[in-house]
Design a protein around this motif. Structure first.
Motif, PDB file in Angstrom:
ATOM      1  N   GLU A  16      25.644-113.317  15.457  1.00 41.12           N
ATOM      2  CA  GLU A  16      24.677-113.790  14.450  1.00 41.12           C
ATOM      3  C   GLU A  16      24.812-112.971  13.161  1.00 41.12           C
ATOM      4  N   ILE A  17      24.925-111.658  13.314  1.00 34.87           N
ATOM      5  CA  ILE A  17      25.050-110.796  12.122  1.00 34.87           C
ATOM      6  C   ILE A  17      26.392-111.036  11.434  1.00 34.87           C
ATOM      7  N   ALA A  18      27.443-111.207  12.232  1.00 30.49           N
ATOM      8  CA  ALA A  18      28.764-111.442  11.641  1.00 30.49           C
ATOM      9  C   ALA A  18      28.785-112.751  10.863  1.00 30.49           C
ATOM     10  N   ALA A  19      28.159-113.795  11.425  1.00 29.13           N
ATOM     11  CA  ALA A  19      28.129-115.085  10.729  1.00 29.13           C
ATOM     12  C   ALA A  19      27.380-114.948   9.400  1.00 29.13           C
ATOM     13  N   ALA A  20      26.279-114.198   9.423  1.00 26.62           N
ATOM     14  CA  ALA A  20      25.525-113.979   8.184  1.00 26.62           C
ATOM     15  C   ALA A  20      26.369-113.196   7.184  1.00 26.62           C
ATOM     16  N   ALA A  21      27.077-112.196   7.681  1.00 31.17           N
ATOM     17  CA  ALA A  21      27.912-111.369   6.795  1.00 31.17           C
ATOM     18  C   ALA A  21      29.045-112.200   6.199  1.00 31.17           C
ATOM     19  N   ALA A  22      29.610-113.086   7.003  1.00 28.00           N
ATOM     20  CA  ALA A  22      30.685-113.955   6.491  1.00 28.00           C
ATOM     21  C   ALA A  22      30.150-114.847   5.381  1.00 28.00           C
ATOM     22  N   GLY A 170      21.322 -93.873   5.646  1.00 27.76           N
ATOM     23  CA  GLY A 170      20.051 -94.290   5.053  1.00 27.76           C
ATOM     24  C   GLY A 170      20.150 -95.386   4.012  1.00 27.76           C
ATOM     25  N   ILE A 171      21.337 -95.953   3.824  1.00 31.26           N
ATOM     26  CA  ILE A 171      21.503 -97.002   2.808  1.00 31.26           C
ATOM     27  C   ILE A 171      20.933 -98.314   3.350  1.00 31.26           C
ATOM     28  N   SER A 172      20.030 -98.934   2.603  1.00 31.01           N
ATOM     29  CA  SER A 172      19.499-100.208   3.111  1.00 31.01           C
ATOM     30  C   SER A 172      19.155-101.205   2.019  1.00 31.01           C
ATOM     31  N   THR A 173      19.148-100.785   0.756  1.00 30.30           N
ATOM     32  CA  THR A 173      18.734-101.708  -0.312  1.00 30.30           C
ATOM     33  C   THR A 173      19.825-101.840  -1.371  1.00 30.30           C
ATOM     34  N   ALA A 191      24.259 -99.093   8.737  1.00 29.55           N
ATOM     35  CA  ALA A 191      24.030 -99.613  10.081  1.00 29.55           C
ATOM     36  C   ALA A 191      22.602-100.109  10.254  1.00 29.55           C
ATOM     37  N   SER A 192      21.652 -99.179  10.444  1.00 30.57           N
ATOM     38  CA  SER A 192      20.319 -99.561  10.904  1.00 30.57           C
ATOM     39  C   SER A 192      19.586-100.489   9.946  1.00 30.57           C
ATOM     40  N   GLY A 193      19.832-100.360   8.647  1.00 27.28           N
ATOM     41  CA  GLY A 193      19.135-101.191   7.664  1.00 27.28           C
ATOM     42  C   GLY A 193      19.377-102.674   7.883  1.00 27.28           C
ATOM     43  N   VAL A 194      20.515-103.020   8.491  1.00 26.55           N
ATOM     44  CA  VAL A 194      20.804-104.428   8.796  1.00 26.55           C
ATOM     45  C   VAL A 194      20.702-104.684  10.301  1.00 26.55           C
ATOM     46  N   PRO A 200      18.398-109.893   9.794  1.00 26.02           N
ATOM     47  CA  PRO A 200      19.606-109.250   9.265  1.00 26.02           C
ATOM     48  C   PRO A 200      20.233-110.015   8.096  1.00 26.02           C
ATOM     49  N   ARG A 201      20.169-111.354   8.142  1.00 25.14           N
ATOM     50  CA  ARG A 201      20.744-112.132   7.041  1.00 25.14           C
ATOM     51  C   ARG A 201      20.020-111.810   5.726  1.00 25.14           C
TER      52      ARG A 201
END
Ligand SMILES: O=C[C@H](O)COP(=O)(O)O
Length: 211
Positions: A16-22, A170-173, A191-194, A200-201
């Motif tokens: 699901e996350i990979a599809a959103a990232a694509a 800590g990068i998330s925005t 990592a954790s931010g997404v 996640p999308r």
């Protein structure tokens, strides 16, 4: 900016996350790659997203039970690999061997390190890029670009002109991403931010929106 999303061992849906990232990469033109658990590399690569391994062993085929062959992750669809992540630290000789194994398999490499001194050493091993991550900020939501900007600028100087530097922790925005770019980073490792986001999308879309 290169956005390298490490799913670690989080209880998330890698496909699901990979599809959103694509989709986000296609729609925005931003380079986004996903590094799932090794067992999910094939399924993640099938989404069309740029797929990375979280680690490969510095060995070739042979009697190495439990190792992760660079050739195996490449066959499964990975095009790059992290090495020496803060949660998967290796000795210098192992990092060197891991880079060489990745090269033989045609994988791009990003070697992680804790601080500018280690970044200098990692860069001498000639990976494709290095990533600086202060361990104490990993998973905190406090971005390295704000909490410790000098570690990024000093790492960029330590890596030299030939080796691009990513920064992480800590990068998330989108604001964090821009701050990292302003400090000289050519990408971020996050990592954790997404991976832990409720959506996640939406987190990915917001992340790259200011670029
Ligand atoms: O590989 C990713 C880094 O360890 C950063 O993790 P984080 O974004 O959860 O702080």
């Amino acid at each position: 900016m290169f956005v390298l999303l490490n799913l670690k061992a989080y209880a998330c849906d890698p496909v699901e996350i990979a599809a959103a990232a694509a989709d986000v990469a296609d729609e925005t033109g931003v380079r986004v790659a996903v590094a799932p658990q090794t067992a999910a590399i094939g399924r993640v690569a099938e989404t069309g997203v740029e797929t990375w391994a979280q680690h490969v062993s510095g060995v070739g085929s042979g009697s190495h039970t439990g190792s992760t062959l660079a050739e195996a992750v490449a066959d499964a669809g990975a095009t790059g690999t992290l090495l020496n992540h803060s949660e998967r630290r290796r000795r210098l000789a192992d990092i060197d061997a891991g880079i060489r194994a990745a090269e033989r398999a045609g994988l791009e490499t990003v070697v992680c390190a804790n601080n500018p001194r280690q970044i200098a050493a990692a860069a001498r091993l000639e990976p494709d890029a290095v990533a600086v991550e202060p361990p104490e900020l990993i998973g905190t939501g406090t971005p390295v670009s704000k909490a410790d900007p000098e570690i990024v600028t000093d790492s960029v100087a330590a890596a030299g002109d030939e080796v691009p530097v990513l920064c992480g922790a800590g990068i998330s925005t989108g604001e964090d991403l821009l701050a990292a770019a302003e400090l000289g980073a050519e990408g971020v490792l996050l990592a954790s931010g997404v991976a832990k986001a409720d959506d996640p999308r939406a987190a990915l879309e917001a992340l790259v929106e200011p670029l």
